[in-house]
Design a protein around this motif. Structure first.
Motif, mmCIF file in Angstrom:
data_model
loop_
_atom_site.group_PDB
_atom_site.id
_atom_site.type_symbol
_atom_site.label_atom_id
_atom_site.label_comp_id
_atom_site.label_asym_id
_atom_site.label_seq_id
_atom_site.Cartn_x
_atom_site.Cartn_y
_atom_site.Cartn_z
ATOM 1 N N ARG A 1 0.901 -1.332 -0.123
ATOM 2 C CA ARG A 1 0.148 -0.358 0.072
ATOM 3 C C ARG A 1 0.700 1.477 -0.036
ATOM 4 N NH1 ARG A 1 -5.356 -0.391 3.340
ATOM 5 N NH2 ARG A 1 -4.980 1.701 3.514
ATOM 6 N N LYS A 2 2.039 1.813 -0.910
ATOM 7 C CA LYS A 2 3.187 3.029 -1.360
ATOM 8 C C LYS A 2 2.974 2.825 -3.015
ATOM 9 C CE LYS A 2 5.004 1.807 3.118
ATOM 10 N NZ LYS A 2 5.229 2.581 3.836
ATOM 11 N N VAL A 3 3.345 4.871 -2.533
ATOM 12 C CA VAL A 3 3.030 4.954 -3.377
ATOM 13 C C VAL A 3 4.199 5.876 -3.807
ATOM 14 C CG1 VAL A 3 0.966 6.626 -3.340
ATOM 15 C CG2 VAL A 3 1.575 6.161 -5.521
ATOM 16 N N ARG A 4 4.472 6.060 -5.034
ATOM 17 C CA ARG A 4 5.921 7.115 -5.129
ATOM 18 C C ARG A 4 6.203 7.673 -6.143
ATOM 19 N NH1 ARG A 4 10.172 8.940 -2.288
ATOM 20 N NH2 ARG A 4 12.125 9.327 -3.267
ATOM 21 N N SER B 1 8.186 18.315 -3.207
ATOM 22 C CA SER B 1 7.059 19.137 -2.311
ATOM 23 C C SER B 1 6.005 18.767 -3.064
ATOM 24 C CB SER B 1 7.128 20.030 -2.384
ATOM 25 O OG SER B 1 5.913 21.321 -2.159
ATOM 26 N N GLN B 2 6.421 19.077 -4.693
ATOM 27 C CA GLN B 2 5.282 19.006 -5.336
ATOM 28 C C GLN B 2 3.941 17.460 -6.165
ATOM 29 O OE1 GLN B 2 7.138 20.883 -8.913
ATOM 30 N NE2 GLN B 2 5.892 21.716 -9.583
ATOM 31 N N ALA B 3 5.432 16.509 -5.484
ATOM 32 C CA ALA B 3 5.394 15.372 -5.936
ATOM 33 C C ALA B 3 4.386 14.547 -4.698
ATOM 34 C CB ALA B 3 6.776 14.522 -6.533
ATOM 35 N N GLY B 4 4.490 14.965 -3.769
ATOM 36 C CA GLY B 4 4.647 14.936 -2.644
ATOM 37 C C GLY B 4 2.912 15.616 -2.026
ATOM 38 N N ARG B 5 3.004 16.461 -2.784
ATOM 39 C CA ARG B 5 1.557 16.850 -2.496
ATOM 40 C C ARG B 5 0.199 16.116 -3.757
ATOM 41 N NH1 ARG B 5 -0.816 20.214 -6.364
ATOM 42 N NH2 ARG B 5 1.339 20.818 -6.834
ATOM 43 N N ILE B 6 0.715 15.380 -4.820
ATOM 44 C CA ILE B 6 0.430 14.845 -5.969
ATOM 45 C C ILE B 6 0.044 13.932 -5.018
ATOM 46 C CG2 ILE B 6 0.094 13.548 -7.643
ATOM 47 C CD1 ILE B 6 2.244 15.935 -8.961
ATOM 48 N N ILE B 7 1.016 12.842 -4.490
ATOM 49 C CA ILE B 7 0.798 12.182 -3.663
ATOM 50 C C ILE B 7 -0.131 11.804 -2.929
ATOM 51 C CG2 ILE B 7 1.583 9.775 -2.235
ATOM 52 C CD1 ILE B 7 4.019 10.032 -3.847
ATOM 53 N N ARG B 8 -0.303 12.187 -1.883
ATOM 54 C CA ARG B 8 -0.756 13.192 -0.564
ATOM 55 C C ARG B 8 -2.435 14.282 -0.917
ATOM 56 N NH1 ARG B 8 2.485 15.734 1.118
ATOM 57 N NH2 ARG B 8 1.617 18.588 0.931
ATOM 58 N N ASP B 9 -2.433 14.849 -2.430
ATOM 59 C CA ASP B 9 -3.805 15.673 -1.899
ATOM 60 C C ASP B 9 -4.455 14.857 -3.162
ATOM 61 O OD1 ASP B 9 -3.599 17.046 -0.150
ATOM 62 O OD2 ASP B 9 -2.463 18.678 -1.334
ATOM 63 N N VAL B 10 -4.442 13.757 -4.055
ATOM 64 C CA VAL B 10 -4.896 13.639 -5.607
ATOM 65 C C VAL B 10 -5.152 12.028 -5.263
ATOM 66 C CG1 VAL B 10 -5.065 13.342 -8.161
ATOM 67 C CG2 VAL B 10 -4.075 15.579 -6.729
ATOM 68 N N ILE B 11 -3.852 11.414 -5.055
ATOM 69 C CA ILE B 11 -3.840 9.980 -5.657
ATOM 70 C C ILE B 11 -4.238 8.846 -4.422
ATOM 71 C CG2 ILE B 11 -2.266 8.002 -5.738
ATOM 72 C CD1 ILE B 11 -0.485 9.734 -8.210
ATOM 73 N N VAL B 12 -3.810 9.607 -2.940
ATOM 74 C CA VAL B 12 -4.563 9.047 -1.986
ATOM 75 C C VAL B 12 -6.043 8.936 -1.647
ATOM 76 C CG1 VAL B 12 -3.847 8.569 0.901
ATOM 77 C CG2 VAL B 12 -2.140 8.542 -0.501
ATOM 78 N N PRO B 13 -6.453 10.011 -1.764
ATOM 79 C CA PRO B 13 -7.533 10.168 -1.563
ATOM 80 C C PRO B 13 -8.695 9.376 -2.751
ATOM 81 C CG PRO B 13 -7.099 12.752 -1.685
ATOM 82 C CD PRO B 13 -6.666 11.378 -2.034
ATOM 83 N N PHE B 14 -8.224 8.907 -3.299
ATOM 84 C CA PHE B 14 -8.614 8.144 -4.374
ATOM 85 C C PHE B 14 -8.677 6.794 -4.196
ATOM 86 C CE2 PHE B 14 -8.857 11.529 -7.835
ATOM 87 C CZ PHE B 14 -10.674 10.946 -8.022
#
Length: 181
Positions: free
Chosen positions: A91-94, A108-121
């Motif tokens: 259950r990891k994404v990078r 920072s941008q990559a982390g935001r995409i993971i946290r705010d876009v990918i993980v919620p889905f």
């Protein structure tokens, strides 16, 4: 990507979208494959979207860097590859970005995409939607400028900063002379 080689048998790539964990519906995978192939032709930036069942005991960072290096994602001279990796069991994404793209897509941008876009889905059990939305955000952040144009802009910006620094240093020296130091 570093040339570090890990003792892992990475699966063989077969395109820009490599869904080894069988998460992405085939029609969505084909559409994304076409989009990423077109993006590479337009910008020379190579993006690999990869899902794997397991990280085979490695950290997500080790696995992603090793995979990117093993596959040769991006142009070797430009180091302009990017890997979006999802490990199902862990259950990891990078998002791993080659050094040649680090100014265009920061950690920072990559982390935001993971946290705010990918993980919620992912939390809603919509993994394919998360991957597709994450990839769309990566493309939006990177923009459509060809890689060479990005390099030229960086050179011009660097030259401008150098001139400004030299001018500031000269002004400081002039001020010291007037004050008498």
């Amino acid at each position: 990507f570093s040339n570090t080689s890990y003792a892992v048998n990475y699966p063989r790539p077969f395109g820009h979208v490599n869904d080894f964990a069988k998460i992405i519906p085939s029609d969505s995978a084909r559409a994304l494959e076409n989009e990423l192939a077109l993006y590479r032709r337009q910008t020379s930036i190579e993006i690999a979207v990869v899902t794997v069942p397991s990280l085979e005991g490695l950290s997500i960072e080790e696995y992603t860097v090793g995979l990117a290096s093993s596959w040769g994602v991006g142009d070797k001279e430009k180091d302009n590859g990017l890997v979006l990796l999802v490990a199902l069991n862990e259950r990891k994404v990078r998002i791993e970005v080659g050094q040649g793209l680090e100014q265009d897509l920061t950690d920072s941008q990559a982390g935001r995409i993971i946290r705010d876009v990918i993980v919620p889905f992912f939390k809603e059990k919509k993994m394919a939607d998360g991957i597709l939305a994450g990839t769309a955000n990566i493309l939006r952040e990177l923009g459509t400028k060809p890689y060479e144009e990005r390099l030229e802009e960086r050179k011009l910006l660097e030259e401008k900063r150098r001139r400004e620094t030299e001018a500031a240093a000269e002004n400081f020296r002039s001020t010291l002379l007037v004050v008498g130091y």
